[in-house]
Design an enzyme around this catalytic site. Sequence first.
Site, PDB file in Angstrom:
ATOM      1  CD  GLU A  17      -2.984  -0.935   2.321  1.00 49.36           C
ATOM      2  OE1 GLU A  17      -3.039   0.150   2.938  1.00 49.36           O
ATOM      3  OE2 GLU A  17      -3.736  -1.899   2.570  1.00 49.36           O
ATOM      4  CD  GLU A  30      -1.025  -1.675   6.149  1.00 57.14           C
ATOM      5  OE1 GLU A  30      -0.634  -2.018   7.279  1.00 57.14           O
ATOM      6  OE2 GLU A  30      -2.222  -1.628   5.826  1.00 57.14           O
ATOM      7  CG  ASN A  32      -2.067  -5.756   4.533  1.00 60.89           C
ATOM      8  OD1 ASN A  32      -1.826  -5.809   5.732  1.00 60.89           O
ATOM      9  ND2 ASN A  32      -2.736  -4.754   3.994  1.00 60.89           N
ATOM     10  CG  PHE A  90     -21.432   4.514   7.970  1.00 61.24           C
ATOM     11  CD1 PHE A  90     -21.720   3.946   6.741  1.00 61.24           C
ATOM     12  CD2 PHE A  90     -21.245   5.889   8.032  1.00 61.24           C
ATOM     13  CE1 PHE A  90     -21.803   4.720   5.593  1.00 61.24           C
ATOM     14  CE2 PHE A  90     -21.338   6.668   6.887  1.00 61.24           C
ATOM     15  CZ  PHE A  90     -21.608   6.084   5.676  1.00 61.24           C
TER      16      PHE A  90
END
Length: 424
Positions: A17, A30, A32, A90
């Site tokens: 990212e 980062e 993943n 939300f």
Amino acid sequence: AVALAKAVKYQSAGTVEFVVGKDQDFYFLEMNTRLQVEHPVTECITGLDLVELMIRVAAGEKLPLTQDQVQRNGWAIECRINAEDPFRNFLPSTGRLVRFAPPAQTMFQGNTADLLGVRVDTGVQDGGEIPMFYDSMIAKLIVHGKDRLDAIAKMREALNGFVIRGISSNIPFQAALLAHPKFVAGDFTTGFIAEHYGQGFRAEDVPHSDPDFLVALAAFVRRKSRERAAGLSGQLPGYGVKVGHDYSVIVLNAQGGHAYKPVHVDEVVGEIGAAVVTVEGKRYAMSSPSRLNDICVTGTCNGQAYTAQIERGTPRNPLALVVQHNGTRIETMVVSPRMAELHALMPFKAPADMSKYVLSPMPGLLVEVAVQPGQKVQAGERVAVIEAMKMENVLFAAADGVVSKVLAKMGDSLVVDQPIVEFG
């Protein structure tokens, strides 16, 4: 990203990212070491099956292609379909999926050479229960278009055809986002939501290019139902159902105010399921092959294709027609002009005053009640904690007061708007 994977000798699928700064330079965030939720976007624009490649690499095989063989084709967008209520900040929404009907998939069905279309990844179905114990995502909706604007148009139409009933979903918010001029123009940053929806998301935040289209659609569907009712045999002579041409569409408002829209409907001779609807001087030539009991309806309006959702009746009004399109939802009643005159004389029953209660804003598990009967509570003081979908939500007192009753106990499973504490 490739240099990073090589540097750490990583040998599987992964996601790196970055964030783009004002200077248009990329900055590493980062990595993943897994596939992420958005991996179908990459699969669409490259034509590669990342899951298959990951499994083959894990089995010891080499990648069957080199970096320079990876080609980018078109534009893809993914919407996470979450069991959340966008009109309640939300908060999670749990319960039974009364209806779950995603839009028709046109991707990966015999057209692997051309991925343009719609894809749905999900693991839920009609009748399933959405519990409070897991993440709120229940589906992923992916579209692939020839360019960004084409992908946005495809996604808006796909969202229009995504039927979810029994729980709330974030589809209205996504529809609003996709219609926002700045999003369409690509003029946005990570602060977009804080900038445009800083006070929360409201129904009026959903833009619609032509609100009268929803009124015309309600009148068109009502006219079709009257035509069917008029064709029933055995009606009492002199009291049979008359189709009529003039109607009034009452757009209902929860606060008691109603809009009355005069509508004229003319059938198109020689065409089944077609009519011309006139709303306050605006002309809508409409046709639809959908049946009256279909929630998701398709058709054309003035030559343009549309997909919308229509339902008959609500818990408080069995005569209502609820119309939903491009994220906008209106509740209507389509009646004769005389009935509209009488309806305008009806008194409005205001909802009960619940200001003395602390209500549960969502379904969830009551894990803490921080007050007792007789206790003095100041505004902003902690009252209760509710847990749902891997989130803890703390409820605070909105004003100073004295606790009269505690109406729920720790460990209770709460529903939306269930009273927890009453103030004297």
